[in-house]
Design a protein around this motif. Structure first.
Motif, PDB file in Angstrom:
ATOM      1  N   ALA A   1     -20.318  -7.676   4.021  1.00  0.00           N
ATOM      2  CA  ALA A   1     -21.192  -7.814   5.127  1.00  0.00           C
ATOM      3  C   ALA A   1     -20.429  -7.351   6.647  1.00  0.00           C
ATOM      4  CB  ALA A   1     -21.975  -8.890   5.509  1.00  0.00           C
ATOM      5  N   MET A   2     -19.385  -7.991   6.689  1.00  0.00           N
ATOM      6  CA  MET A   2     -18.484  -7.625   7.848  1.00  0.00           C
ATOM      7  C   MET A   2     -17.615  -6.377   7.687  1.00  0.00           C
ATOM      8  SD  MET A   2     -16.350 -11.448   8.440  1.00  0.00           S
ATOM      9  CE  MET A   2     -17.160 -12.975   8.392  1.00  0.00           C
ATOM     10  N   TYR A   3     -17.293  -5.932   6.624  1.00  0.00           N
ATOM     11  CA  TYR A   3     -16.900  -4.331   6.503  1.00  0.00           C
ATOM     12  C   TYR A   3     -17.920  -3.550   6.964  1.00  0.00           C
ATOM     13  CZ  TYR A   3     -12.472  -5.651   3.921  1.00  0.00           C
ATOM     14  OH  TYR A   3     -11.297  -6.028   3.703  1.00  0.00           O
ATOM     15  N   SER A   4     -19.268  -3.673   6.290  1.00  0.00           N
ATOM     16  CA  SER A   4     -20.341  -2.824   6.776  1.00  0.00           C
ATOM     17  C   SER A   4     -20.662  -2.899   8.154  1.00  0.00           C
ATOM     18  CB  SER A   4     -21.543  -3.550   6.042  1.00  0.00           C
ATOM     19  OG  SER A   4     -21.470  -3.094   4.892  1.00  0.00           O
ATOM     20  N   ALA A   5     -20.416  -4.077   9.028  1.00  0.00           N
ATOM     21  CA  ALA A   5     -20.565  -4.015  10.460  1.00  0.00           C
ATOM     22  C   ALA A   5     -19.328  -3.289  11.171  1.00  0.00           C
ATOM     23  CB  ALA A   5     -20.695  -5.400  11.016  1.00  0.00           C
ATOM     24  N   GLN A   6     -18.166  -3.249  10.755  1.00  0.00           N
ATOM     25  CA  GLN A   6     -17.083  -2.653  11.069  1.00  0.00           C
ATOM     26  C   GLN A   6     -17.368  -0.965  10.895  1.00  0.00           C
ATOM     27  OE1 GLN A   6     -14.415  -3.182  13.144  1.00  0.00           O
ATOM     28  NE2 GLN A   6     -13.993  -1.088  12.900  1.00  0.00           N
ATOM     29  N   ARG A   7     -17.858  -0.514   9.797  1.00  0.00           N
ATOM     30  CA  ARG A   7     -18.274   0.788   9.766  1.00  0.00           C
ATOM     31  C   ARG A   7     -19.083   1.322  10.704  1.00  0.00           C
ATOM     32  NH1 ARG A   7     -16.117   3.300   4.929  1.00  0.00           N
ATOM     33  NH2 ARG A   7     -17.856   4.889   5.062  1.00  0.00           N
ATOM     34  N   GLU A   8     -19.927   0.444  11.346  1.00  0.00           N
ATOM     35  CA  GLU A   8     -21.058   1.066  12.262  1.00  0.00           C
ATOM     36  C   GLU A   8     -20.475   0.628  13.729  1.00  0.00           C
ATOM     37  OE1 GLU A   8     -23.961   2.286  11.444  1.00  0.00           O
ATOM     38  OE2 GLU A   8     -23.042   2.121   9.259  1.00  0.00           O
ATOM     39  N   VAL A   9     -19.378   0.291  13.894  1.00  0.00           N
ATOM     40  CA  VAL A   9     -18.941   0.291  15.383  1.00  0.00           C
ATOM     41  C   VAL A   9     -18.745   1.761  15.807  1.00  0.00           C
ATOM     42  CG1 VAL A   9     -16.817  -0.316  16.671  1.00  0.00           C
ATOM     43  CG2 VAL A   9     -17.610  -2.102  14.904  1.00  0.00           C
ATOM     44  N   PRO A  10     -19.505   2.159  16.892  1.00  0.00           N
ATOM     45  CA  PRO A  10     -19.481   3.512  17.395  1.00  0.00           C
ATOM     46  C   PRO A  10     -18.008   4.220  17.537  1.00  0.00           C
ATOM     47  CG  PRO A  10     -21.071   2.254  18.636  1.00  0.00           C
ATOM     48  CD  PRO A  10     -20.316   1.226  17.700  1.00  0.00           C
ATOM     49  N   GLY A  11     -17.085   3.591  17.885  1.00  0.00           N
ATOM     50  CA  GLY A  11     -15.797   3.995  18.099  1.00  0.00           C
ATOM     51  C   GLY A  11     -15.103   4.306  16.770  1.00  0.00           C
ATOM     52  N   TYR A  12     -15.035   3.549  15.710  1.00  0.00           N
ATOM     53  CA  TYR A  12     -14.743   3.664  14.449  1.00  0.00           C
ATOM     54  C   TYR A  12     -15.403   4.459  13.770  1.00  0.00           C
ATOM     55  CZ  TYR A  12     -12.648   2.699   9.988  1.00  0.00           C
ATOM     56  OH  TYR A  12     -12.317   2.702   8.581  1.00  0.00           O
ATOM     57  N   LYS A  13     -16.623   4.693  13.917  1.00  0.00           N
ATOM     58  CA  LYS A  13     -17.595   5.953  13.183  1.00  0.00           C
ATOM     59  C   LYS A  13     -17.109   7.024  13.692  1.00  0.00           C
ATOM     60  CE  LYS A  13     -22.041   5.599  12.543  1.00  0.00           C
ATOM     61  NZ  LYS A  13     -23.489   5.306  12.532  1.00  0.00           N
ATOM     62  N   ALA A  14     -16.524   7.381  14.821  1.00  0.00           N
ATOM     63  CA  ALA A  14     -16.308   8.521  15.513  1.00  0.00           C
ATOM     64  C   ALA A  14     -14.944   9.007  14.842  1.00  0.00           C
ATOM     65  CB  ALA A  14     -16.025   8.438  16.829  1.00  0.00           C
ATOM     66  N   VAL A  15     -13.965   7.849  14.550  1.00  0.00           N
ATOM     67  CA  VAL A  15     -12.546   8.087  13.878  1.00  0.00           C
ATOM     68  C   VAL A  15     -12.882   8.628  12.578  1.00  0.00           C
ATOM     69  CG1 VAL A  15     -10.812   6.967  13.022  1.00  0.00           C
ATOM     70  CG2 VAL A  15     -11.313   6.495  15.398  1.00  0.00           C
ATOM     71  N   LEU A  16     -13.924   7.544  11.845  1.00  0.00           N
ATOM     72  CA  LEU A  16     -14.155   8.061  10.415  1.00  0.00           C
ATOM     73  C   LEU A  16     -14.755   9.678  10.225  1.00  0.00           C
ATOM     74  CD1 LEU A  16     -15.986   4.984   9.134  1.00  0.00           C
ATOM     75  CD2 LEU A  16     -13.857   5.980   8.225  1.00  0.00           C
ATOM     76  N   GLU A  17     -15.437  10.082  11.307  1.00  0.00           N
ATOM     77  CA  GLU A  17     -15.881  11.326  11.245  1.00  0.00           C
ATOM     78  C   GLU A  17     -14.765  12.506  11.399  1.00  0.00           C
ATOM     79  OE1 GLU A  17     -18.857  11.517  14.166  1.00  0.00           O
ATOM     80  OE2 GLU A  17     -20.398  10.233  13.039  1.00  0.00           O
ATOM     81  N   GLU A  18     -13.617  12.076  11.857  1.00  0.00           N
ATOM     82  CA  GLU A  18     -12.761  13.049  12.306  1.00  0.00           C
ATOM     83  C   GLU A  18     -11.465  12.983  11.697  1.00  0.00           C
ATOM     84  OE1 GLU A  18     -12.991  15.595  14.346  1.00  0.00           O
ATOM     85  OE2 GLU A  18     -15.138  15.154  14.879  1.00  0.00           O
ATOM     86  N   VAL A  19     -11.088  11.682  11.028  1.00  0.00           N
ATOM     87  CA  VAL A  19      -9.712  11.498  10.441  1.00  0.00           C
ATOM     88  C   VAL A  19      -9.923  10.887   9.078  1.00  0.00           C
ATOM     89  CG1 VAL A  19      -7.435  10.136  11.083  1.00  0.00           C
ATOM     90  CG2 VAL A  19      -8.965  11.086  12.932  1.00  0.00           C
ATOM     91  N   PRO A  20      -8.923  11.196   8.387  1.00  0.00           N
ATOM     92  CA  PRO A  20      -8.852  10.366   6.993  1.00  0.00           C
ATOM     93  C   PRO A  20      -8.245   9.070   7.308  1.00  0.00           C
ATOM     94  CG  PRO A  20      -7.710  12.551   6.873  1.00  0.00           C
ATOM     95  CD  PRO A  20      -8.078  12.292   8.293  1.00  0.00           C
ATOM     96  N   VAL A  21      -8.857   8.034   6.604  1.00  0.00           N
ATOM     97  CA  VAL A  21      -8.512   6.826   6.664  1.00  0.00           C
ATOM     98  C   VAL A  21      -8.115   5.955   5.417  1.00  0.00           C
ATOM     99  CG1 VAL A  21      -9.510   4.450   7.103  1.00  0.00           C
ATOM    100  CG2 VAL A  21     -10.210   6.473   8.551  1.00  0.00           C
ATOM    101  N   ILE A  22      -6.863   5.508   5.486  1.00  0.00           N
ATOM    102  CA  ILE A  22      -6.094   4.711   4.370  1.00  0.00           C
ATOM    103  C   ILE A  22      -5.769   3.493   4.985  1.00  0.00           C
ATOM    104  CG2 ILE A  22      -5.483   6.938   3.254  1.00  0.00           C
ATOM    105  CD1 ILE A  22      -2.642   6.271   4.154  1.00  0.00           C
TER     106      ILE A  22
END
Length: 341
Positions: A79-100
């Motif tokens: 649930a905490m991971y899901s909330a993190q994925r919805e953080v607007p700034g992080y969502k913007a990173v996910l849309e532009e950058v590979p994440v590992i």
């Protein structure tokens, strides 16, 4: 977004925050850019995500403590991971950058936890879900979240080796000295990585033809005097890692670490290496050791940064240099290091 890479050995220099080699612009340097960070609370505002994107990265690497779960219930961690994925700034990173990346104790589920954690199998699966891995990914069926990633550009290649310093790590030795939590255990006893992961790491380095090999460890490798978690609590494991790097012949080996809620550069001259072994610690993203007043680190280069920040590495293949930067809000460069490889 840039798509490139680089290698390096020989000397280093620590520079004041705003100085650069003569005639070079900060924006012009580098063919491949890594950004990384650790110690992030999903429910605390992270002001750095726009600065991460402004660094024009080719990859974002989580160094651990992505969320602060501290629970044996994988559903709560998910649930905490899901909330993190919805953080607007992080969502913007996910849309532009590979994440590992890797985990550390708080997203693993147990503070300072290791091999004894009873819910590590379930915790592993929700961590892999957070990274968006397919069901047939090898990490789904094996113990530990360690992984190898290659980034190939016309100019060169970077291999990123993400370690798991939690799943197999054996018991820590409580400190006898007041003010410290742990101390080095008996030499030769205990492990950080475990047998299977050690065999994997040795093979990955030995068989690497990359120009740079970046090892991601959630805890510090070189700094060992502070009395908290560190590879130095298992000194034989530090020796084994350094020997593994030397024996492998791998080029441009760099260590990235987190955990400490401070950022700093550590550097060690290792017999048999033609370049210094740098451990770049970047921590934390949403909270830091703001009352930091000093601690020993015989390997430290420059000053400790106790402001919220993330790490940047800019690789230049033709000149065989890496520019290491500790970056804060509004892109402020809080510390930097140039290394020739």
């Amino acid at each position: 977004m840039k798509k490139y890479v680089f290698a390096i050995p020989i000397f280093f220099c620590f520079l004041a925050c705003k100085s650069l080699p003569t005639g070079e612009s900060r924006q012009a340097f580098g063919d491949f850019t890594i950004t990384f960070g650790s110690c992030n609370k999903h429910d605390v505002r992270n002001r750095l995500w726009d600065d991460v994107l402004a660094a024009n990265p080719d990859v974002w690497i989580w160094g651990g403590d992505i969320v602060y779960a501290d629970t044996s219930n994988p559903t709560e961690i998910a649930a905490m991971y899901s909330a993190q994925r919805e953080v607007p700034g992080y969502k913007a990173v996910l849309e532009e950058v590979p994440v590992i990346g890797t985990w550390d104790d708080h997203d693993y589920g147990l503070n300072d936890g290791g091999v004894e954690f009873v819910s590590k199998e379930g915790s592993q699966q929700v961590f892999l879900d957070f990274l968006g891995l397919e069901e047939n990914d090898p990490r789904r069926a094996r113990e530990g979240v360690y992984a190898s990633h290659e980034f190939i550009r016309p100019e060169g290649k970077i291999r990123v080796l993400v370690l798991d310093t939690r799943y197999f790590r054996t018991a820590l030795t409580p400190a006898e000295e007041k003010g410290k939590r742990y101390q080095p255990g008996t030499y030769g006893e205990g492990t950080v990585l475990g047998n299977a992961q050690w065999s994997w790491l040795e093979g990955e380095l030995r068989n690497s033809d990359a120009d740079f090999n970046v090892i991601v460890s959630s805890i510090q490798v070189l700094s060992s005097q502070h009395g908290f978690e560190t590879w130095g609590n298992f000194p034989h494991e530090v020796d084994r890692l350094e020997k593994t790097i030397v024996d492998s012949g791998a080029k441009g080996v760099i260590i990235l670490s987190g955990d400490r809620h401070i950022s700093e550069f550590s550097s060690s001259a290792v017999d048999g290496l033609s370049f210094p072994l740098i451990d770049f610690t970047s921590s934390g993203l949403t909270h830091v050791y703001s009352s930091y007043s000093g601690e020993p680190n015989r390997y430290r280069i420059g000053e400790v940064v106790s402001k919220k920040s993330f790490g940047v590495l800019e690789f230049d293949f033709s000149t065989k240099r890496v520019h290491f930067k500790i970056v804060g809000d509004h892109g402020e460069v809080l510390g930097e290091l140039w290394q020739q490889y």
